[in-house]
Enzyme design. Sequence first.
Site, PDB file in Angstrom:
ATOM      1  N   GLN A   1       0.818  -1.212   0.000  1.00  0.00           N
ATOM      2  CA  GLN A   1       0.000   0.000   0.000  1.00  0.00           C
ATOM      3  C   GLN A   1       0.855   1.266   0.000  1.00  0.00           C
ATOM      4  O   GLN A   1       0.663   2.157  -0.828  1.00  0.00           O
ATOM      5  CB  GLN A   1      -0.927   0.020   1.231  1.00  0.00           C
ATOM      6  CG  GLN A   1      -2.044  -0.996   1.194  1.00  0.00           C
ATOM      7  CD  GLN A   1      -3.057  -0.746   2.293  1.00  0.00           C
ATOM      8  OE1 GLN A   1      -4.035  -0.033   2.100  1.00  0.00           O
ATOM      9  NE2 GLN A   1      -2.843  -1.322   3.460  1.00  0.00           N
TER      10      GLN A   1
ATOM     11  N   ASP B   1      14.748 -10.248  -1.415  1.00  0.00           N
ATOM     12  CA  ASP B   1      14.312 -10.932  -0.195  1.00  0.00           C
ATOM     13  C   ASP B   1      15.044 -10.283   0.970  1.00  0.00           C
ATOM     14  O   ASP B   1      16.228 -10.542   1.193  1.00  0.00           O
ATOM     15  CB  ASP B   1      14.646 -12.418  -0.294  1.00  0.00           C
ATOM     16  CG  ASP B   1      14.274 -13.196   0.971  1.00  0.00           C
ATOM     17  OD1 ASP B   1      13.693 -12.596   1.897  1.00  0.00           O
ATOM     18  OD2 ASP B   1      14.583 -14.402   1.019  1.00  0.00           O
ATOM     19  N   ILE B   2      14.351  -9.429   1.705  1.00  0.00           N
ATOM     20  CA  ILE B   2      15.017  -8.674   2.765  1.00  0.00           C
ATOM     21  C   ILE B   2      15.481  -9.570   3.914  1.00  0.00           C
ATOM     22  O   ILE B   2      16.293  -9.151   4.735  1.00  0.00           O
ATOM     23  CB  ILE B   2      14.143  -7.524   3.306  1.00  0.00           C
ATOM     24  CG1 ILE B   2      12.874  -8.052   4.007  1.00  0.00           C
ATOM     25  CG2 ILE B   2      13.821  -6.534   2.204  1.00  0.00           C
ATOM     26  CD1 ILE B   2      12.103  -6.970   4.758  1.00  0.00           C
TER      27      ILE B   2
ATOM     28  N   THR C   1       2.191  -8.069   7.462  1.00  0.00           N
ATOM     29  CA  THR C   1       1.143  -7.288   8.127  1.00  0.00           C
ATOM     30  C   THR C   1      -0.137  -8.074   8.391  1.00  0.00           C
ATOM     31  O   THR C   1      -1.117  -7.512   8.868  1.00  0.00           O
ATOM     32  CB  THR C   1       0.781  -6.041   7.283  1.00  0.00           C
ATOM     33  OG1 THR C   1       0.356  -6.468   5.976  1.00  0.00           O
ATOM     34  CG2 THR C   1       1.977  -5.106   7.155  1.00  0.00           C
TER      35      THR C   1
ATOM     36  N   THR D   1       4.392   0.313  13.777  1.00  0.00           N
ATOM     37  CA  THR D   1       2.958   0.183  14.019  1.00  0.00           C
ATOM     38  C   THR D   1       2.553   0.521  15.452  1.00  0.00           C
ATOM     39  O   THR D   1       3.372   0.460  16.381  1.00  0.00           O
ATOM     40  CB  THR D   1       2.532  -1.272  13.715  1.00  0.00           C
ATOM     41  OG1 THR D   1       1.164  -1.482  14.083  1.00  0.00           O
ATOM     42  CG2 THR D   1       3.378  -2.262  14.518  1.00  0.00           C
TER      43      THR D   1
ATOM     44  N   TYR E   1       2.603 -10.264  15.897  1.00  0.00           N
ATOM     45  CA  TYR E   1       2.830  -9.153  14.967  1.00  0.00           C
ATOM     46  C   TYR E   1       3.502  -7.981  15.675  1.00  0.00           C
ATOM     47  O   TYR E   1       4.539  -7.474  15.236  1.00  0.00           O
ATOM     48  CB  TYR E   1       1.512  -8.723  14.332  1.00  0.00           C
ATOM     49  CG  TYR E   1       1.623  -7.451  13.515  1.00  0.00           C
ATOM     50  CD1 TYR E   1       2.380  -7.414  12.345  1.00  0.00           C
ATOM     51  CD2 TYR E   1       0.977  -6.280  13.922  1.00  0.00           C
ATOM     52  CE1 TYR E   1       2.489  -6.244  11.613  1.00  0.00           C
ATOM     53  CE2 TYR E   1       1.086  -5.112  13.194  1.00  0.00           C
ATOM     54  CZ  TYR E   1       1.841  -5.100  12.038  1.00  0.00           C
ATOM     55  OH  TYR E   1       1.959  -3.928  11.315  1.00  0.00           O
TER      56      TYR E   1
ATOM     57  N   LYS F   1       7.335  -6.563  15.163  1.00  0.00           N
ATOM     58  CA  LYS F   1       7.558  -5.185  14.717  1.00  0.00           C
ATOM     59  C   LYS F   1       8.410  -4.409  15.720  1.00  0.00           C
ATOM     60  O   LYS F   1       9.270  -3.606  15.327  1.00  0.00           O
ATOM     61  CB  LYS F   1       6.222  -4.469  14.495  1.00  0.00           C
ATOM     62  CG  LYS F   1       5.435  -4.982  13.291  1.00  0.00           C
ATOM     63  CD  LYS F   1       6.151  -4.738  11.965  1.00  0.00           C
ATOM     64  CE  LYS F   1       6.158  -3.271  11.587  1.00  0.00           C
ATOM     65  NZ  LYS F   1       6.811  -3.063  10.256  1.00  0.00           N
TER      66      LYS F   1
ATOM     67  N   TRP G   1      -3.888   1.822  11.199  1.00  0.00           N
ATOM     68  CA  TRP G   1      -5.127   1.786  10.419  1.00  0.00           C
ATOM     69  C   TRP G   1      -4.918   2.281   8.975  1.00  0.00           C
ATOM     70  O   TRP G   1      -5.615   3.172   8.490  1.00  0.00           O
ATOM     71  CB  TRP G   1      -6.208   2.621  11.115  1.00  0.00           C
ATOM     72  CG  TRP G   1      -6.685   2.085  12.429  1.00  0.00           C
ATOM     73  CD1 TRP G   1      -6.030   1.244  13.277  1.00  0.00           C
ATOM     74  CD2 TRP G   1      -7.939   2.369  13.071  1.00  0.00           C
ATOM     75  NE1 TRP G   1      -6.779   0.985  14.392  1.00  0.00           N
ATOM     76  CE2 TRP G   1      -7.953   1.662  14.297  1.00  0.00           C
ATOM     77  CE3 TRP G   1      -9.037   3.166  12.735  1.00  0.00           C
ATOM     78  CZ2 TRP G   1      -9.041   1.716  15.178  1.00  0.00           C
ATOM     79  CZ3 TRP G   1     -10.099   3.223  13.612  1.00  0.00           C
ATOM     80  CH2 TRP G   1     -10.110   2.504  14.816  1.00  0.00           C
TER      81      TRP G   1
END
Length: 292
Positions: A11, A36-37, A62, A101, A125, A129, A150
């Site tokens: 996004q 490929d990180i 995500t 996030t 998650y 992060k 969001w």
Amino acid sequence: MKILITGSNGQVGTCLVNQLANTGHDVLALDRDKLDITDSEQVMSAVRDYCPDVIINAAAHTAVDKAESESELAFAINRDGPQNLAQAAQQVNAAILHISTDYVFAGNKVGSYLESDDTDPQGVYGKSKLEGELAVVSSCDKHIILRTAWVFGESGNNFVKTMLRLAQSRDSLGVVGDQFGGPTYAGDIAAALIHIATAVVEQGNSDFGTYHFSGLPHVSWAQFAQTIFDKALEQSVLSSKPIVNSITTADYPTPAKRPENSRLDTQKITQTFGIAASDWQAALCHLDDYMA
């Protein structure tokens, strides 16, 4: 300015590529098929070959619920990947801008979260992060951590698209009304990152660290849905709008725990870089673009 973008098909990545087109900047945009990180040697090779001024990491795992059953993959992408990129950035004296996030917090604070508040992620998650943030901070001197929440945009899967799709076949919807946050337009995140990249690379701004960037006003998911439907009706994207029934988190159980409070305080980024909070309502003015 030479800019390396990872996660270029996501996004935010898509918005970054679109906004940087025809700006005169040298951009290398890589999706996961091209980089490929999680492969440190591949990352180091790509960064050394291109030698960017700044790396913008928009790549992430995500899928919040899937992360609970795919913890190894989530940590590989959200922790190891950012660490590889940050170490490579340090090697070539580049800055790294990394997206994080609201899930790094417990989500139970009264009021908005400050950058300095204690972190306490409640699921895989958020934990992955947070470890990604810590890896970036410890691996590259010139780093910016941008926490957001969001996220929605014209590309990829997100809440706005889901609501518009469901509205076409339902007369009423149950939407969670006891979780609050700031919807954030992906295009605004991209613009903020470009602004910061310009400041740190071209203007010599050295205010590195962690920043919050999300939307205002803060709302519940149910209120967000109601606004989407109101805007869609105004724009004739929908011929009628479904009734939004506010439900509780307990009414809609998910594998991963959601934060009750995802409100992020954005004053620091405004004071430091002059970047205003995302105007998410303005980003809903062309909802036909979300229907494609």
